[in-house]
Scaffold this active site. Sequence first.
Site, PDB file in Angstrom:
ATOM      1  N   LYS A 224      12.697  -6.412   7.890  1.00 52.54           N
ATOM      2  CA  LYS A 224      13.757  -5.645   7.234  1.00 52.54           C
ATOM      3  C   LYS A 224      14.998  -5.536   8.110  1.00 52.54           C
ATOM      4  O   LYS A 224      14.953  -5.728   9.314  1.00 52.54           O
ATOM      5  CB  LYS A 224      13.230  -4.278   6.793  1.00 52.54           C
ATOM      6  CG  LYS A 224      12.350  -4.441   5.538  1.00 52.54           C
ATOM      7  CD  LYS A 224      11.934  -3.163   4.882  1.00 52.54           C
ATOM      8  CE  LYS A 224      11.174  -3.503   3.587  1.00 52.54           C
ATOM      9  NZ  LYS A 224      10.575  -2.327   2.964  1.00 52.54           N
ATOM     10  N   ARG A 258       2.305  -3.952   4.864  1.00 46.69           N
ATOM     11  CA  ARG A 258       2.837  -5.049   4.045  1.00 46.69           C
ATOM     12  C   ARG A 258       3.651  -5.968   4.951  1.00 46.69           C
ATOM     13  O   ARG A 258       4.605  -5.522   5.590  1.00 46.69           O
ATOM     14  CB  ARG A 258       3.703  -4.454   2.933  1.00 46.69           C
ATOM     15  CG  ARG A 258       4.235  -5.455   1.918  1.00 46.69           C
ATOM     16  CD  ARG A 258       5.033  -4.696   0.848  1.00 46.69           C
ATOM     17  NE  ARG A 258       5.569  -5.595  -0.159  1.00 46.69           N
ATOM     18  CZ  ARG A 258       6.681  -6.292  -0.013  1.00 46.69           C
ATOM     19  NH1 ARG A 258       7.381  -6.198   1.085  1.00 46.69           N
ATOM     20  NH2 ARG A 258       7.101  -7.081  -0.978  1.00 46.69           N
TER      21      ARG A 258
END
Length: 288
Positions: A224, A258
């Site tokens: 991210k 995840r």
Amino acid sequence: MMSENFSFGDRALDLAEIQVMGVLNVTPDSFSDGGQFTTLSSAIVRAEQMILQGASVIDVGGESTRPGAAQVSTQEEVDRVCPVVEQLVKRFDVVVSVDTSTPMLMSESISLGAGLINDVRAFSREGAVDAVKKSSVALCLMHMQGAPVSMQKAPSYMSVVDEVYDFLQSTTADIVAQGVGPGRLLVDPGFGFGKTLQHNMQILNNIDHFIKLGFPVLVGLSRKSMFSEILNKPVDERLFGSLSGAVVAAYQGAKIIRAHDVGETKDAMRVVDVINKCAKLTNDELRN
Ligand code: 7PM
């Protein structure tokens, strides 16, 4: 070691061990794999790789939730995702998760054998709870401030940890009140979804607080942009940053991570499992 079996439809995982959820994008504009896995057979190949690397959940997504991403039509999303879900269920002993907010795709996926519906909009769309209610699939409820198109423009909170906590507490209570058993729910603070770097780090420092909600905590940190803000590196060079974040979350009790880089993440989680397990040993158990 006591086991903590958690059901995902007709499959179960022991959440006493940290589980890795591998990301399988089936969008043509997926930011980290350029859409090269949009065809069915390459999606299956990629999923098999991740399973061999230790993924126990495969998260299939056909709608890009990238900040500013264009919306795809319901039919397009269903057409992309369903064949992949069907094949994964048929071929592998893995929990198939579907990353969607679309009630029609939720129902279709459940009838094809998916075990988890992962909704970044926390089942807020009309008909979403009805689509999952009469099944035994697990549900992941994620926090997001705003909508994907605009959420990173000006994230703002009075108290980010409290607001995310309160959202997850009230949303889980609401879904339980609509007839979903509490034992089917997972929660996710939603890293990067309407959050600045500082907001994300406040949440990461307080994962142990979110555990108190009483639901298994799932986190997605992989690749991210918070790691680009810290490291100034492009998306394909954020592995070590992502692993560092995953370790901090899992050390505090996050149960499912995840990730795009499954093998590396699994190694890190095996280490955290042993750290967490040894922390609980008594002096009696430590003596020879
Ligand atoms: C662009 C930006 C593309 C971000 C994709 C993303 C999560 C998730 C996603 C998460 C849960 C990504 C995200 N992130 N579901 N789906 N938790 N439960 O990095 O953090 O893959 S999409």
